[in-house]
Design an enzyme around this catalytic site. Sequence first.
Site, PDB file in Angstrom:
ATOM      1  N   GLU B 177       0.835  -1.210   0.000  1.00  0.00           N
ATOM      2  CA  GLU B 177       0.000   0.000   0.000  1.00  0.00           C
ATOM      3  C   GLU B 177       0.864   1.251   0.000  1.00  0.00           C
ATOM      4  OE1 GLU B 177       0.746   1.813   2.853  1.00  0.00           O
ATOM      5  OE2 GLU B 177       1.952   0.038   3.348  1.00  0.00           O
ATOM      6  N   GLU B 321       4.558  -0.484   1.125  1.00  0.00           N
ATOM      7  CA  GLU B 321       4.615  -0.756  -0.326  1.00  0.00           C
ATOM      8  C   GLU B 321       4.557  -2.253  -0.650  1.00  0.00           C
ATOM      9  OE1 GLU B 321       7.937   1.077  -2.319  1.00  0.00           O
ATOM     10  OE2 GLU B 321       7.562   3.043  -1.472  1.00  0.00           O
TER      11      GLU B 321
END
Lengths: 355, 355
Positions: B177, B321
């Site tokens: 994310e 991420e």
Amino acid sequence: MGLLESTIAKVEPQSDEYRQRATAHILNLAIPRWSLGRVFDLAVDLCGITRSMAPPVARKHIVVMSGDHGIVSAGVSEQPQAVTRLVTENFTQGKGSICILAEHAGADLTIVDMGINGDVRHLTDSGKVLDKKVANGTASFTQGPAMTRAQATAAVEAGIEIAEKLAVETDVFGMGEMGIGNTSSSSAIVAVMAGIEDISTVVDRGAGLPLEKLQVKIDAIKSGIELNRPDPDDALDVLGKVGGFEIGGLAGLILGAAAHRKPVVIDGFITTAAALIAHGLCPDAAGYMIQSHGSMERGHPHMLKLLDKKPLFYLDLRLGEGTGAALAMNLIDAAVKVMTRMATFEESNITEEGL
Amino acid sequence: MGLLESTIAKVEPQSDEYRQRATAHILNLAIPRWSLGRVFDLAVDLCGITRSMAPPVARKHIVVMSGDHGIVSAGVSEQPQAVTRLVTENFTQGKGSICILAEHAGADLTIVDMGINGDVRHLTDSGKVLDKKVANGTASFTQGPAMTRAQATAAVEAGIEIAEKLAVETDVFGMGEMGIGNTSSSSAIVAVMAGIEDISTVVDRGAGLPLEKLQVKIDAIKSGIELNRPDPDDALDVLGKVGGFEIGGLAGLILGAAAHRKPVVIDGFITTAAALIAHGLCPDAAGYMIQSHGSMERGHPHMLKLLDKKPLFYLDLRLGEGTGAALAMNLIDAAVKVMTRMATFEESNITEEGL
């Protein structure tokens, strides 16, 4: 000056200059400060070890050393001594756990007879096992020294020779071992070198000793230390009196790797005992060690404290053979990739203030 | 019945039969009992998830979802909101940390706009970013709900749609994310779902909030929860009132993966918040989650307790991420290899009594 002394003389600390350059580079990456944590710590170590901002790590080589231990006669292990030879034979047939995980890691594998109690000439003659046999197993250190000082030196120098031979074709060394009874030697080594009075705090169940037999193991190790009185300030004395041939060989491998400025990945309890011997012989060698995993053996944290090492992971491994070292290789590759390929603030559309 | 309900209806628990078969096989391997520890635990999970004794894991796909958070206006982050868009743009240029680590893991990468506050049509039009934008960022949950219940459903269903689309070409899903402010939503989610009174125990510094500003973040989250009073027994209510679009999308991805009996690797704090939402919607979905790493965020252990998950490793990561999920992929491959390739007692020269 013998091979051991000349090798020790070659070992220098990690390069502070490259550690500082690597740290500065990482702090300049366009991400929150040090946000890949221990992956970056590992990258700094690799730069400091190899004196490179793009540490070469592609060529991996795991060296597994086998040796037998006379202390098995004291009932410290459920496995018969013959298992050392049988499992070593399996390694040559691709059947060992380490065969699978070394291939997974993209690592070459060398199997060494450091002192199997038995005839493995069919394997050494065919080149499948490297013959560095010091003797057919150690003597039981409950009745005297495990080996002579000359044998201890020979074991360490055999490991150095292997590192010397492999260094031209190896970027990263990994370590593994096989030896029924060798958790007993490893417990004795950490007890002596850490000055631990209560032996039971560093003795555990190895490959699965039943709880009711643990006291036998504790008593055997305790009496062996009391009988031999190894000198904690003389690592060769410790190795000779309570160690093992494969432990000595692995200590030599570390020294050889360090002399060639190559990282060497430590596996679990027994290889960390070898690391203690190498560290005792040459404190700067510790800078070249990368601790893969934290072992289930209760003595392992005491070893790590002496070496000032923190494992990369804890996966409840207690198999040995170098399996944990093999699993760490992927993180080493990852560390080099983030070191060499991530964008800096200059290369990015992100400003340092923006992060 | 909508997509969300029909997907939840498809999710069954892990297969007990395959878990038992896998366990029996591992206990029959010619090594000390369960001596690869958590690697074997992982293998059992993979067998139970995929209903296979040789779980397919070759085709990996990491889905990174981006979304913005209105609560940034309350001063909970040092980074301006625009960084969400800038970093997402970097992902499409191969510059993000996850690009390097996904490639390292042999994983494909899909980037999704779930709710970036800004125009990224140049990226969605060219197919570099999947357009699932629910809105231009959430509202600040200090002033009302972050989103409507319809938006919460839309976010989760968007994630399901992505899993549906990718399932035919994916063996293992990974999650990542990007969203400035999304640690605040994640802290709020765990506080509500775990019934934690003292919010400060689950709020931390995210990407590097200065310590002196931490209280601002704590106060904002606390007031947001008090204002919205999310119902911990209604995960959609929690997501809608204090969550984020990317968190909803990731919860949907988990549900879709679970419906297709595919493992999904959770990353750090924010993706685990998404896992809490998925678990709240469908408790059996937890069986399909593999927790890669333990985050530095102090609220993470509370989440893991609710999910009954133990991370594979702790590497002090706090980048997000999907970087931790990517690093776990190698262990998944290793788990399958030891499951499928190690010798059993029957295939070995070692007897069970000998070990």
